[in-house]
Design a protein around this motif. Sequence first.
Motif, PDB file in Angstrom:
ATOM      1  N   THR A  28      -6.635   8.377  -9.145  1.00 47.27           N
ATOM      2  CA  THR A  28      -7.005   8.777  -7.794  1.00 47.27           C
ATOM      3  C   THR A  28      -7.445   7.541  -7.012  1.00 47.27           C
ATOM      4  O   THR A  28      -8.611   7.165  -6.997  1.00 47.27           O
ATOM      5  CB  THR A  28      -8.120   9.822  -7.818  1.00 47.27           C
ATOM      6  OG1 THR A  28      -7.741  10.890  -8.673  1.00 47.27           O
ATOM      7  CG2 THR A  28      -8.390  10.334  -6.416  1.00 47.27           C
ATOM      8  N   SER A  30      -7.994   6.902  -3.967  1.00 42.02           N
ATOM      9  CA  SER A  30      -8.964   7.021  -2.890  1.00 42.02           C
ATOM     10  C   SER A  30     -10.409   7.006  -3.363  1.00 42.02           C
ATOM     11  O   SER A  30     -11.312   6.917  -2.544  1.00 42.02           O
ATOM     12  CB  SER A  30      -8.699   8.293  -2.084  1.00 42.02           C
ATOM     13  OG  SER A  30      -8.803   9.423  -2.931  1.00 42.02           O
ATOM     14  N   SER A  31     -10.641   7.097  -4.654  1.00 40.90           N
ATOM     15  CA  SER A  31     -12.011   7.130  -5.179  1.00 40.90           C
ATOM     16  C   SER A  31     -12.569   5.742  -5.475  1.00 40.90           C
ATOM     17  O   SER A  31     -13.756   5.612  -5.787  1.00 40.90           O
ATOM     18  CB  SER A  31     -12.046   7.946  -6.468  1.00 40.90           C
ATOM     19  OG  SER A  31     -11.651   9.274  -6.241  1.00 40.90           O
ATOM     20  N   TRP A  53     -14.239   2.485  -1.250  1.00 38.28           N
ATOM     21  CA  TRP A  53     -13.315   3.605  -1.468  1.00 38.28           C
ATOM     22  C   TRP A  53     -12.895   4.273  -0.166  1.00 38.28           C
ATOM     23  O   TRP A  53     -11.750   4.682  -0.013  1.00 38.28           O
ATOM     24  CB  TRP A  53     -13.977   4.637  -2.389  1.00 38.28           C
ATOM     25  CG  TRP A  53     -15.132   5.332  -1.739  1.00 38.28           C
ATOM     26  CD1 TRP A  53     -16.404   4.876  -1.596  1.00 38.28           C
ATOM     27  CD2 TRP A  53     -15.106   6.610  -1.102  1.00 38.28           C
ATOM     28  NE1 TRP A  53     -17.170   5.775  -0.922  1.00 38.28           N
ATOM     29  CE2 TRP A  53     -16.413   6.866  -0.600  1.00 38.28           C
ATOM     30  CE3 TRP A  53     -14.118   7.574  -0.908  1.00 38.28           C
ATOM     31  CZ2 TRP A  53     -16.727   8.034   0.070  1.00 38.28           C
ATOM     32  CZ3 TRP A  53     -14.439   8.737  -0.241  1.00 38.28           C
ATOM     33  CH2 TRP A  53     -15.733   8.954   0.242  1.00 38.28           C
ATOM     34  N   SER A  54     -13.794   4.349   0.787  1.00 42.03           N
ATOM     35  CA  SER A  54     -13.519   5.036   2.051  1.00 42.03           C
ATOM     36  C   SER A  54     -12.971   4.095   3.114  1.00 42.03           C
ATOM     37  O   SER A  54     -12.497   4.543   4.155  1.00 42.03           O
ATOM     38  CB  SER A  54     -14.793   5.674   2.579  1.00 42.03           C
ATOM     39  OG  SER A  54     -15.722   4.660   2.927  1.00 42.03           O
ATOM     40  N   ARG A  72      -7.076  -0.087   4.142  1.00 43.26           N
ATOM     41  CA  ARG A  72      -6.439   0.785   3.159  1.00 43.26           C
ATOM     42  C   ARG A  72      -5.981   2.069   3.820  1.00 43.26           C
ATOM     43  O   ARG A  72      -6.559   2.511   4.830  1.00 43.26           O
ATOM     44  CB  ARG A  72      -7.388   1.085   2.002  1.00 43.26           C
ATOM     45  CG  ARG A  72      -8.620   1.881   2.353  1.00 43.26           C
ATOM     46  CD  ARG A  72      -9.617   1.888   1.178  1.00 43.26           C
ATOM     47  NE  ARG A  72      -9.065   2.555   0.007  1.00 43.26           N
ATOM     48  CZ  ARG A  72      -9.534   2.369  -1.230  1.00 43.26           C
ATOM     49  NH1 ARG A  72     -10.552   1.541  -1.439  1.00 43.26           N
ATOM     50  NH2 ARG A  72      -8.995   3.028  -2.242  1.00 43.26           N
ATOM     51  N   ASP A  73      -4.954   2.654   3.236  1.00 41.63           N
ATOM     52  CA  ASP A  73      -4.449   3.951   3.651  1.00 41.63           C
ATOM     53  C   ASP A  73      -4.457   4.822   2.394  1.00 41.63           C
ATOM     54  O   ASP A  73      -3.552   4.712   1.559  1.00 41.63           O
ATOM     55  CB  ASP A  73      -3.042   3.821   4.230  1.00 41.63           C
ATOM     56  CG  ASP A  73      -2.506   5.116   4.795  1.00 41.63           C
ATOM     57  OD1 ASP A  73      -3.009   6.190   4.394  1.00 41.63           O
ATOM     58  OD2 ASP A  73      -1.583   5.075   5.607  1.00 41.63           O
ATOM     59  N   ASN A  74      -5.457   5.648   2.262  1.00 36.99           N
ATOM     60  CA  ASN A  74      -5.592   6.448   1.041  1.00 36.99           C
ATOM     61  C   ASN A  74      -4.489   7.495   0.919  1.00 36.99           C
ATOM     62  O   ASN A  74      -4.148   7.912  -0.190  1.00 36.99           O
ATOM     63  CB  ASN A  74      -6.967   7.088   0.976  1.00 36.99           C
ATOM     64  CG  ASN A  74      -8.043   6.078   0.628  1.00 36.99           C
ATOM     65  OD1 ASN A  74      -7.759   4.987   0.123  1.00 36.99           O
ATOM     66  ND2 ASN A  74      -9.293   6.417   0.900  1.00 36.99           N
ATOM     67  N   ASN A  77      -1.863   5.555  -0.787  1.00 33.84           N
ATOM     68  CA  ASN A  77      -2.292   4.831  -2.002  1.00 33.84           C
ATOM     69  C   ASN A  77      -2.009   3.334  -1.883  1.00 33.84           C
ATOM     70  O   ASN A  77      -1.548   2.693  -2.841  1.00 33.84           O
ATOM     71  CB  ASN A  77      -1.585   5.380  -3.241  1.00 33.84           C
ATOM     72  CG  ASN A  77      -2.126   6.725  -3.671  1.00 33.84           C
ATOM     73  OD1 ASN A  77      -3.056   7.245  -3.068  1.00 33.84           O
ATOM     74  ND2 ASN A  77      -1.548   7.294  -4.707  1.00 33.84           N
TER      75      ASN A  77
END
Length: 124
Positions: A28, A30-31, A53-54, A72-74, A77
């Motif tokens: 995961t 995004s974590s 993470w955010s 980042r673009d969660n 990924n």
Amino acid sequence: QVQLVESGGGLVQAGGSLRLSCAASGRTFSSYAMGWFRQAPGKEREFVATISWSGGNTYYADSVKGRFTISRDNAKNTVYLQMNSLKPEDTAVYYCALDLSEVSGNARAMYDYWGQGTQVTVSS
């Protein structure tokens, strides 16, 4: 397991720009916090930037502050490194890394997974 694949490196003239990407798979994304490091020939691998993470917290090495931006673009990924006003001393292999924590720092030992790297060469 986590797989990290960098892309976007290349040859650019001094003063130019490049955007590196790092695509993650396997956990995961995004974590976890992400980071970028670089290693020039004959030198130790050094910290460039990290993002929480955010995406709410970022931290940069003094040598790139004001010129590089990590994001980042969660949903995709993917973590990015926008590099502007490039200098010959930015020439290195650039690595992305993942820390199994929400927030990370500038120490290599904090990161659990590493990509294979992408070459950035800045000509004068």
